[in-house]
Scaffold this active site. Structure first.
Site, PDB file in Angstrom:
ATOM      1  N   TYR A 268       0.848  -1.183   0.000  1.00  0.00           N
ATOM      2  CA  TYR A 268       0.000   0.000   0.000  1.00  0.00           C
ATOM      3  C   TYR A 268       0.887   1.238   0.000  1.00  0.00           C
ATOM      4  O   TYR A 268       2.097   1.143   0.251  1.00  0.00           O
ATOM      5  CB  TYR A 268      -0.981   0.011   1.183  1.00  0.00           C
ATOM      6  CG  TYR A 268      -0.388  -0.185   2.557  1.00  0.00           C
ATOM      7  CD1 TYR A 268       0.069   0.900   3.304  1.00  0.00           C
ATOM      8  CD2 TYR A 268      -0.311  -1.457   3.126  1.00  0.00           C
ATOM      9  CE1 TYR A 268       0.590   0.730   4.578  1.00  0.00           C
ATOM     10  CE2 TYR A 268       0.208  -1.641   4.404  1.00  0.00           C
ATOM     11  CZ  TYR A 268       0.656  -0.539   5.124  1.00  0.00           C
ATOM     12  OH  TYR A 268       1.178  -0.718   6.382  1.00  0.00           O
ATOM     13  N   HIS A 318       6.046  -0.651   1.288  1.00  0.00           N
ATOM     14  CA  HIS A 318       6.025   0.385   0.269  1.00  0.00           C
ATOM     15  C   HIS A 318       7.124   0.129  -0.761  1.00  0.00           C
ATOM     16  O   HIS A 318       8.200  -0.360  -0.420  1.00  0.00           O
ATOM     17  CB  HIS A 318       6.240   1.771   0.891  1.00  0.00           C
ATOM     18  CG  HIS A 318       5.427   2.008   2.125  1.00  0.00           C
ATOM     19  ND1 HIS A 318       4.054   1.864   2.138  1.00  0.00           N
ATOM     20  CD2 HIS A 318       5.792   2.386   3.376  1.00  0.00           C
ATOM     21  CE1 HIS A 318       3.608   2.143   3.355  1.00  0.00           C
ATOM     22  NE2 HIS A 318       4.650   2.452   4.119  1.00  0.00           N
TER      23      HIS A 318
END
Length: 342
Positions: A268, A318
């Site tokens: 995400y 990430h």
């Protein structure tokens, strides 16, 4: 507002008159053999210029460069969805069927609470509307600085330039005290989640980025009873932020950033890229500071003493490299400016 409407009405009236006059002169030039004062070719050129004027997209701001200007880059137009609302409000507090399960998976929620009940509790405590400062009511030039936490800010002397912006957006635990010359002292909006919270000045709006239902519940608890003091790590049981200065990043906007801008890279988005895309939707001109590595290729925070650190670049959550590519692409089409520091 009244002046703006009158000006718009005058412009429309002139355009209609011009169109009528052009049509009349074109017809007239067909029936008259010779016209010394206005040749038919000139009328055709004027008519063509008028069509181009009408077809040209209106500038959405008065800045030298406007983030929202369309037809500049097909890459940007394919990703930028102006209708997406960055903030959660009492009016848009719902998640579509494809968004809710995706959001729950971000941090592995297996037995989620009633989200509607959580929304109700949330907006009984914090305002349910959009920050009036973020609303764009007229064409103007809102200049925003998005300040990341990279060590390339050290000895950059960007402080005064950052503070000159209308909005200054910061994130997570970023301090300003002691670093004002390089990072500035002004903050209007600070993006955090419970585990990255830091106390803010009285005039700063907190933007909660919720990665799980418990984050929303924490806001309620931290401003009332103080019963939640632990998520996956200890978090502040109480916070001093004024309730009217608490804003909530919309979970659907997180998914929009992930789908449209990151193309599914990483688990995400990071708070950094979430702040950048947020700024594209609320600002007219965007400058980025403190993103990426320093001049030696090190990834670290400007307040750290270990410049060789870089664990947050490869978190497994990430994709820092892909996010950096997105900001570089935005800069290449002049949607943002990147100040790389040292």
């Amino acid at each position: 507002m009244v002046t703006l409407r009158r000006r718009t009405l005058k412009v429309l009236t002139l355009l209609v008159l011009f169109a009528f006059l052009t049509s009349f002169l074109l017809s007239y030039s067909h029936t008259v053999a010779t016209t010394a004062w206005l040749p038919r070719q000139l009328v055709l050129e004027l008519s063509d210029s008028f069509r181009r004027l009408v077809a040209f997209p209106r500038r959405p701001c008065t800045c030298a460069r406007c983030v929202g200007q369309r037809r500049v880059s097909a890459w940007f137009d394919q990703r930028f969805n102006q209708s997406m609302q960055p903030l959660l409000t009492a009016q848009n507090a719902f998640l579509y069927e494809d968004t809710y399960p995706w959001w729950l998976r971000l941090q592995g929620e297996k037995q989620p609470q009633d989200l509607n009940a959580t929304f109700r509790e949330l907006f009984e405590v914090v305002p349910g509307g959009v920050d009036p400062l973020l609303e764009k009511k007229a064409v103007g030039c809102r200049r925003c600085a998005v300040v990341g936490n990279s060590g390339n800010l050290r000895a950059s002397w960007y402080g005064p330039h950052i503070d000159s912006h209308d909005f200054v957006l910061r994130m997570n635990k970023a301090p300003t005290a002691g670093f004002e010359a390089d990072v500035g002292s002004k903050t209007t909006h600070h993006f955090v989640y419970p585990e990255s919270f830091r106390e803010l000045a009285d005039n700063v709006s907190m933007v909660l980025v919720p990665f799980k239902t418990l984050d929303l519940q924490w806001v309620v608890s931290a401003t009332t009873t103080g019963t939640i003091s632990h998520t996956y790590i200890p978090v502040p049981a109480k916070i001093k932020v004024k309730k009217e200065q608490i804003l909530v990043y919309h979970p659907a906007f997180i998914k929009y950033v992930f789908d449209s801008w990151l193309q599914g890279h990483g688990r995400y988005p990071s708070t950094g890229i979430l702040s950048v895309i947020f700024s594209l939707h609320v600002c007219d001109e965007v400058d980025l500071y403190g993103f990426g590595a320093d001049s030696r290729g090190n990834w670290h925070h400007y307040w750290e003493n270990n410049p060789s650190a870089g664990a947050f670049r490869k978190t497994g959550v990430h994709d820092g490299d892909f996010e950096s590519n997105v900001t570089s692409a935005l800069a290449s089409i002049h949607k943002v400016r990147i100040f790389k520091g040292r």
